[in-house]
Design a protein around this motif. Structure first.
Motif, PDB file in Angstrom:
ATOM      1  N   MET A 230       0.864  -1.180   0.000  1.00 15.28           N
ATOM      2  CA  MET A 230       0.000   0.000   0.000  1.00 15.28           C
ATOM      3  C   MET A 230       0.898   1.228   0.000  1.00 15.28           C
ATOM      4  SD  MET A 230      -3.180  -1.161   0.259  1.00 15.28           S
ATOM      5  CE  MET A 230      -4.246   0.094   0.906  1.00 15.28           C
ATOM      6  N   LEU A 231       0.374   2.328  -0.544  1.00 11.01           N
ATOM      7  CA  LEU A 231       1.034   3.620  -0.421  1.00 11.01           C
ATOM      8  C   LEU A 231       0.203   4.422   0.564  1.00 11.01           C
ATOM      9  CD1 LEU A 231       1.928   4.451  -4.124  1.00 11.01           C
ATOM     10  CD2 LEU A 231       3.414   3.526  -2.337  1.00 11.01           C
ATOM     11  N   ILE A 232       0.869   4.951   1.587  1.00 11.36           N
ATOM     12  CA  ILE A 232       0.168   5.671   2.636  1.00 11.36           C
ATOM     13  C   ILE A 232       0.860   7.003   2.879  1.00 11.36           C
ATOM     14  CG2 ILE A 232       1.488   4.607   4.521  1.00 11.36           C
ATOM     15  CD1 ILE A 232      -1.248   4.498   6.072  1.00 11.36           C
ATOM     16  N   ALA A 233       0.066   8.025   3.207  1.00 14.44           N
ATOM     17  CA  ALA A 233       0.607   9.346   3.539  1.00 14.44           C
ATOM     18  C   ALA A 233      -0.151   9.869   4.756  1.00 14.44           C
ATOM     19  CB  ALA A 233       0.449  10.299   2.362  1.00 14.44           C
ATOM     20  N   PHE A 234       0.528  10.689   5.561  1.00 14.00           N
ATOM     21  CA  PHE A 234      -0.049  11.214   6.790  1.00 14.00           C
ATOM     22  C   PHE A 234      -0.196  12.729   6.729  1.00 14.00           C
ATOM     23  CE2 PHE A 234       2.493   7.473   8.278  1.00 14.00           C
ATOM     24  CZ  PHE A 234       1.406   6.624   8.423  1.00 14.00           C
ATOM     25  N   GLU A 235      -1.227  13.231   7.407  1.00 16.73           N
ATOM     26  CA  GLU A 235      -1.451  14.669   7.528  1.00 16.73           C
ATOM     27  C   GLU A 235      -0.215  15.318   8.160  1.00 16.73           C
ATOM     28  OE1 GLU A 235      -3.975  16.446   6.452  1.00 16.73           O
ATOM     29  OE2 GLU A 235      -5.285  14.780   5.895  1.00 16.73           O
ATOM     30  N   GLY A 236       0.207  16.452   7.614  1.00 17.95           N
ATOM     31  CA  GLY A 236       1.325  17.199   8.172  1.00 17.95           C
ATOM     32  C   GLY A 236       2.689  16.730   7.701  1.00 17.95           C
ATOM     33  N   PHE A 237       2.746  15.703   6.884  1.00 20.71           N
ATOM     34  CA  PHE A 237       4.020  15.194   6.344  1.00 20.71           C
ATOM     35  C   PHE A 237       3.870  15.169   4.829  1.00 20.71           C
ATOM     36  CE2 PHE A 237       3.471  13.418  10.568  1.00 20.71           C
ATOM     37  CZ  PHE A 237       4.680  13.753  11.166  1.00 20.71           C
ATOM     38  N   GLU A 238       4.302  16.272   4.204  1.00 21.96           N
ATOM     39  CA  GLU A 238       3.981  16.501   2.798  1.00 21.96           C
ATOM     40  C   GLU A 238       5.115  16.190   1.820  1.00 21.96           C
ATOM     41  OE1 GLU A 238       0.840  17.347   2.198  1.00 21.96           O
ATOM     42  OE2 GLU A 238       0.395  17.571   4.333  1.00 21.96           O
ATOM     43  N   ASP A 239       6.324  15.912   2.306  1.00 22.76           N
ATOM     44  CA  ASP A 239       7.388  15.635   1.342  1.00 22.76           C
ATOM     45  C   ASP A 239       8.260  14.461   1.782  1.00 22.76           C
ATOM     46  OD1 ASP A 239       9.741  16.478   2.844  1.00 22.76           O
ATOM     47  OD2 ASP A 239       9.147  18.554   2.464  1.00 22.76           O
ATOM     48  N   ARG A 240       9.041  14.009   0.833  1.00 21.69           N
ATOM     49  CA  ARG A 240       9.885  12.820   0.996  1.00 21.69           C
ATOM     50  C   ARG A 240      10.859  12.957   2.177  1.00 21.69           C
ATOM     51  NH1 ARG A 240      11.220   8.906  -2.686  1.00 21.69           N
ATOM     52  NH2 ARG A 240      13.144   7.809  -2.267  1.00 21.69           N
ATOM     53  N   ASP A 241      11.444  14.123   2.349  1.00 21.39           N
ATOM     54  CA  ASP A 241      12.420  14.317   3.421  1.00 21.39           C
ATOM     55  C   ASP A 241      11.770  14.178   4.799  1.00 21.39           C
ATOM     56  OD1 ASP A 241      14.422  14.732   1.555  1.00 21.39           O
ATOM     57  OD2 ASP A 241      14.171  16.921   1.567  1.00 21.39           O
ATOM     58  N   GLN A 242      10.540  14.641   4.950  1.00 19.10           N
ATOM     59  CA  GLN A 242       9.852  14.548   6.237  1.00 19.10           C
ATOM     60  C   GLN A 242       9.555  13.095   6.624  1.00 19.10           C
ATOM     61  OE1 GLN A 242       6.507  17.195   5.293  1.00 19.10           O
ATOM     62  NE2 GLN A 242       7.074  18.367   7.115  1.00 19.10           N
ATOM     63  N   VAL A 243       9.248  12.257   5.663  1.00 20.08           N
ATOM     64  CA  VAL A 243       8.849  10.878   5.981  1.00 20.08           C
ATOM     65  C   VAL A 243      10.014   9.892   5.938  1.00 20.08           C
ATOM     66  CG1 VAL A 243       6.485  11.258   5.238  1.00 20.08           C
ATOM     67  CG2 VAL A 243       8.141  10.303   3.610  1.00 20.08           C
ATOM     68  N   ALA A 244      11.188  10.346   5.503  1.00 16.94           N
ATOM     69  CA  ALA A 244      12.338   9.436   5.422  1.00 16.94           C
ATOM     70  C   ALA A 244      12.669   8.827   6.781  1.00 16.94           C
ATOM     71  CB  ALA A 244      13.550  10.172   4.858  1.00 16.94           C
ATOM     72  N   ALA A 245      12.420   9.548   7.853  1.00 19.56           N
ATOM     73  CA  ALA A 245      12.711   9.037   9.197  1.00 19.56           C
ATOM     74  C   ALA A 245      11.764   7.906   9.622  1.00 19.56           C
ATOM     75  CB  ALA A 245      12.626  10.176  10.215  1.00 19.56           C
ATOM     76  N   PHE A 246      10.664   7.719   8.896  1.00 15.75           N
ATOM     77  CA  PHE A 246       9.692   6.680   9.247  1.00 15.75           C
ATOM     78  C   PHE A 246      10.044   5.316   8.657  1.00 15.75           C
ATOM     79  CE2 PHE A 246       6.360  10.298   9.260  1.00 15.75           C
ATOM     80  CZ  PHE A 246       6.818  10.723  10.493  1.00 15.75           C
TER      81      PHE A 246
END
Length: 189
Positions: free
Chosen positions: A83-99
């Motif tokens: 699945m591809l999932i995205a979260f509110e408040g995390f709009e770019d690749r750099d922000q979610v890389a830590a996840f």
């Protein structure tokens, strides 16, 4: 998902990495595993660990990683075998890389109840297993999904294992209130 005998059908949500309440109930259950960012708009590739992907909808609150960071789903969509999932408040690749490489959880107390005779794995694990004569066989420590039917792994105090096929005639009664599982072990045991 395969059906167990009608009196024992269950859904698997989680296999590992949960906290526990004093009574042994998990506080959080893993529903996904975040592998890596996808694209540039904050989406991530997630492996599903739930039989209920239809409950992962925009607006749903989940908890990320060992710290159980509260996040709200912005979008979710299928992608090949993930699945591809995205979260509110995390709009770019750099922000979610830590996840990357973190589990995604739901709170156990927010799970919907299952129909009569169906159980989540976390409800069954840890039950004391008794034969019909009342002799303790050990504790249900693992549930194996084999293809034909599930198999309960029961371990006694000495660490010996008994494997019980989850079929009608072997698994007789589940009593969550008394924390007991009554079985009729096959003759070969």
């Amino acid at each position: 998902m395969r059906k167990n005998p009608s009196h024992l059908r269950k859904r698997q949500l989680q296999r590992d990495n949960t906290g526990s309440l004093p009574l042994g109930e998990p506080v959080f259950l893993a529903v996904g595993y975040i592998r890596r960012p996808h694209g540039v708009r904050g989406e991530m590739v997630m492996d599903l660990l739930t039989d209920f992907p239809e409950r992962l909808v925009p607006g749903k609150r989940l908890y990320l990683g060992e710290e159980h960071l509260p996040v709200q789903i912005r979008s979710v969509r299928p992608a090949l075998q993930a699945m591809l999932i995205a979260f509110e408040g995390f709009e770019d690749r750099d922000q979610v890389a830590a996840f990357r490489n973190q589990y995604l959880y739901v709170r156990a107390d927010e799970l919907p109840p299952l129909p009569e005779g169906e159980y989540y794995h976390h409800q069954l694990l840890g039950l004391t297993v008794f034969d019909q004569a009342g002799h303790s066989l050990g504790v249900l420590s693992e549930i194996l999904e084999t293809g034909a039917n599930d198999v309960y792994v029961v371990r006694d105090e000495q660490g010996r294992e008994v494997l019980l096929p989850v079929i009608e005639g072997v698994i007789l009664e589940v009593d969550l209130k008394t924390h007991r599982l009554i079985v009729n072990p096959p003759e070969w045991l």
